[in-house]
Motif scaffolding. Structure first.
Motif, mmCIF file in Angstrom:
data_model
loop_
_atom_site.group_PDB
_atom_site.id
_atom_site.type_symbol
_atom_site.label_atom_id
_atom_site.label_comp_id
_atom_site.label_asym_id
_atom_site.label_seq_id
_atom_site.Cartn_x
_atom_site.Cartn_y
_atom_site.Cartn_z
ATOM 1 N N GLU A 75 0.654 -1.010 -0.498
ATOM 2 C CA GLU A 75 0.009 -0.137 0.009
ATOM 3 C C GLU A 75 1.500 1.135 0.102
ATOM 4 O O GLU A 75 0.742 2.667 -0.251
ATOM 5 C CB GLU A 75 -0.645 -0.322 1.176
ATOM 6 N N ARG A 76 2.121 0.968 0.802
ATOM 7 C CA ARG A 76 3.323 2.652 0.199
ATOM 8 C C ARG A 76 3.340 2.669 -0.767
ATOM 9 O O ARG A 76 3.782 4.193 -0.949
ATOM 10 C CB ARG A 76 4.326 1.846 2.002
ATOM 11 N N LEU A 77 3.188 2.250 -1.846
ATOM 12 C CA LEU A 77 3.647 2.222 -3.283
ATOM 13 C C LEU A 77 2.667 2.917 -4.019
ATOM 14 O O LEU A 77 2.775 3.319 -5.168
ATOM 15 C CB LEU A 77 4.263 0.906 -3.567
ATOM 16 N N LYS A 78 1.146 3.212 -3.640
ATOM 17 C CA LYS A 78 0.559 4.157 -4.035
ATOM 18 C C LYS A 78 0.987 5.487 -4.458
ATOM 19 O O LYS A 78 1.642 5.648 -3.286
ATOM 20 C CB LYS A 78 -0.885 4.058 -3.530
ATOM 21 N N GLU A 118 4.441 13.889 2.726
ATOM 22 C CA GLU A 118 3.577 12.812 3.316
ATOM 23 C C GLU A 118 3.517 11.155 2.337
ATOM 24 O O GLU A 118 4.316 10.514 3.247
ATOM 25 C CB GLU A 118 2.412 12.921 3.875
ATOM 26 N N LEU A 119 3.581 11.232 1.251
ATOM 27 C CA LEU A 119 4.508 10.435 0.401
ATOM 28 C C LEU A 119 4.827 9.852 0.558
ATOM 29 O O LEU A 119 6.364 8.812 0.795
ATOM 30 C CB LEU A 119 3.809 11.141 -1.251
ATOM 31 N N HIS A 120 6.411 11.096 0.501
ATOM 32 C CA HIS A 120 7.777 10.511 1.086
ATOM 33 C C HIS A 120 8.119 10.165 2.666
ATOM 34 O O HIS A 120 9.328 9.086 2.564
ATOM 35 C CB HIS A 120 8.758 11.913 0.762
ATOM 36 N N ASP A 121 7.741 10.490 3.594
ATOM 37 C CA ASP A 121 7.403 9.431 4.390
ATOM 38 C C ASP A 121 7.460 8.037 4.293
ATOM 39 O O ASP A 121 7.722 7.536 5.389
ATOM 40 C CB ASP A 121 6.999 10.325 5.571
ATOM 41 N N ARG A 122 6.333 8.084 3.516
ATOM 42 C CA ARG A 122 5.547 6.424 3.383
ATOM 43 C C ARG A 122 6.537 6.208 2.622
ATOM 44 O O ARG A 122 6.903 4.203 2.841
ATOM 45 C CB ARG A 122 4.392 6.378 3.085
ATOM 46 N N VAL A 123 7.170 5.869 1.775
ATOM 47 C CA VAL A 123 8.196 5.511 0.943
ATOM 48 C C VAL A 123 9.117 5.490 2.145
ATOM 49 O O VAL A 123 10.049 4.406 1.550
ATOM 50 C CB VAL A 123 8.655 6.528 -0.100
ATOM 51 N N GLY A 124 9.877 6.402 2.342
ATOM 52 C CA GLY A 124 11.077 5.958 3.397
ATOM 53 C C GLY A 124 10.043 4.516 4.540
ATOM 54 O O GLY A 124 11.543 4.016 4.782
ATOM 55 N N ASP A 125 9.308 4.217 4.820
ATOM 56 C CA ASP A 125 8.927 3.440 6.249
ATOM 57 C C ASP A 125 9.660 2.063 4.987
ATOM 58 O O ASP A 125 9.608 1.559 5.128
ATOM 59 C CB ASP A 125 8.041 3.506 6.501
ATOM 60 N N SER A 150 10.467 9.926 -5.089
ATOM 61 C CA SER A 150 10.590 9.800 -3.674
ATOM 62 C C SER A 150 12.065 9.333 -3.226
ATOM 63 O O SER A 150 13.058 9.144 -2.657
ATOM 64 C CB SER A 150 9.201 9.622 -3.298
ATOM 65 N N ILE A 151 11.971 7.829 -3.840
ATOM 66 C CA ILE A 151 12.731 6.453 -3.541
ATOM 67 C C ILE A 151 13.882 7.589 -4.984
ATOM 68 O O ILE A 151 15.281 7.536 -3.748
ATOM 69 C CB ILE A 151 12.759 5.421 -4.417
ATOM 70 N N LEU A 152 13.977 7.930 -5.971
ATOM 71 C CA LEU A 152 15.548 9.026 -5.939
ATOM 72 C C LEU A 152 15.824 9.768 -4.614
ATOM 73 O O LEU A 152 16.769 10.096 -5.053
ATOM 74 C CB LEU A 152 14.987 9.218 -7.898
ATOM 75 N N PHE A 164 10.784 17.331 -9.554
ATOM 76 C CA PHE A 164 10.849 17.100 -10.740
ATOM 77 C C PHE A 164 12.627 17.097 -11.248
ATOM 78 O O PHE A 164 12.311 16.462 -12.815
ATOM 79 C CB PHE A 164 9.405 18.103 -11.157
ATOM 80 N N GLN A 165 13.309 17.027 -10.637
ATOM 81 C CA GLN A 165 14.671 16.954 -11.475
ATOM 82 C C GLN A 165 14.365 15.773 -12.124
ATOM 83 O O GLN A 165 15.398 15.669 -13.536
ATOM 84 C CB GLN A 165 15.586 17.300 -11.102
ATOM 85 N N ASN A 166 14.006 14.718 -11.450
ATOM 86 C CA ASN A 166 14.436 12.988 -11.975
ATOM 87 C C ASN A 166 12.714 13.103 -12.866
ATOM 88 O O ASN A 166 11.665 12.838 -12.670
ATOM 89 C CB ASN A 166 13.884 12.228 -10.312
ATOM 90 N N LYS A 167 13.339 12.736 -14.071
ATOM 91 C CA LYS A 167 12.118 12.607 -15.104
ATOM 92 C C LYS A 167 11.846 10.836 -15.486
ATOM 93 O O LYS A 167 12.845 10.233 -15.346
ATOM 94 C CB LYS A 167 12.973 13.121 -16.776
ATOM 95 N N VAL A 168 10.649 10.629 -15.205
ATOM 96 C CA VAL A 168 10.155 9.230 -14.797
ATOM 97 C C VAL A 168 9.377 9.394 -15.715
ATOM 98 O O VAL A 168 7.914 9.283 -15.422
ATOM 99 C CB VAL A 168 10.044 8.568 -13.707
ATOM 100 N N ASP A 169 9.515 8.342 -17.174
ATOM 101 C CA ASP A 169 8.614 8.391 -18.347
ATOM 102 C C ASP A 169 7.675 7.188 -17.581
ATOM 103 O O ASP A 169 8.318 5.814 -17.215
ATOM 104 C CB ASP A 169 9.128 7.699 -19.701
ATOM 105 N N PHE A 170 6.736 6.560 -19.016
ATOM 106 C CA PHE A 170 6.323 5.773 -18.955
ATOM 107 C C PHE A 170 6.267 4.367 -18.662
ATOM 108 O O PHE A 170 7.179 4.240 -20.341
ATOM 109 C CB PHE A 170 4.197 5.485 -19.436
ATOM 110 N N GLY A 171 6.439 3.603 -18.051
ATOM 111 C CA GLY A 171 7.737 2.564 -18.579
ATOM 112 C C GLY A 171 8.579 1.945 -18.691
ATOM 113 O O GLY A 171 9.740 1.523 -19.208
ATOM 114 N N GLN A 172 9.737 3.162 -17.796
ATOM 115 C CA GLN A 172 10.712 3.218 -18.002
ATOM 116 C C GLN A 172 11.427 2.351 -16.536
ATOM 117 O O GLN A 172 11.189 2.268 -15.886
ATOM 118 C CB GLN A 172 11.016 4.640 -17.714
#
Length: 178
Positions: A75-78, A118-125, A150-152, A164-172
């Motif tokens: 769930e934390r990856l939503k 808040e998203l970043h906190d759950r990713v950190g967990d 967030s992981i990056l 947003f400096q980290n470009k993340v394309d669909f399917g990348q």
């Protein structure tokens, strides 16, 4: 720890729609894109996916095409919860709500949703849990652009406001070491 971050492929949503945690489908055909993704992955891995179907469809394809040590949905990856903005066109969100968020998406919540911190906190967990398990096998994480950014940020100590400096394309596929 070797981690392969994969963003889900394109969704059926029209461009300009805010879909965050809405459980939307991916656009077809996707088999060729899925096979291209598989070609970038190790032959054996632990697979962890967001439970939203746009990620699960891809994660199950990975599971069927690499030797899977384990598979789980977390769930934390939503994606970010955009609350009242879910499935609305960004242009339809009242400026008095959207503008403050656009100026400080890190700390300001979407209306009845969450902030990036808040998203970043759950990713950190989630990351802390991975480290506590001392995993030696490659890990494939199928998730969303916000989660991957967030992981990056965790990996590089990039300030969240610069995510947003980290470009993340669909399917990348992005391979990192944590």
């Amino acid at each position: 720890m070797e981690i392969y971050l994969i963003r889900h492929t394109e969704t059926v949503c029209e461009k300009g729609i805010c879909y965050g945690q809405s459980d939307v489908n991916i656009a077809e055909p996707f088999d060729v894109i899925f096979d291209e993704i598989i070609s970038q992955l190790p032959s054996e891995a632990i697979i962890i996916s967001s439970p939203l179907k746009r990620c699960v469809l891809l994660a199950k394809h990975v599971q069927n095409n690499v030797k899977t040590i384990s598979y789980q949905e977390d769930e934390r990856l939503k994606e970010m919860n955009f609350g009242d903005w879910e499935l609305k066109n960004w242009n339809e969100i009242p400026p008095e709500q959207l503008n403050p968020w656009m100026e400080d998406f890190v700390n300001i919540r979407a209306s009845n949703g969450e902030s990036f911190v808040e998203l970043h906190d759950r990713v950190g967990d989630f990351i802390s849990d991975l480290f506590s398990k001392n995993i030696q096998n490659p890990i494939v994480v199928v998730a969303h652009a916000g989660i991957i950014r967030s992981i990056l940020c965790h990996q590089t100590s990039l300030p969240l406001k610069e995510a947003f400096q980290n470009k993340v394309d669909f399917g990348q596929v992005i391979k990192i070491e944590l």
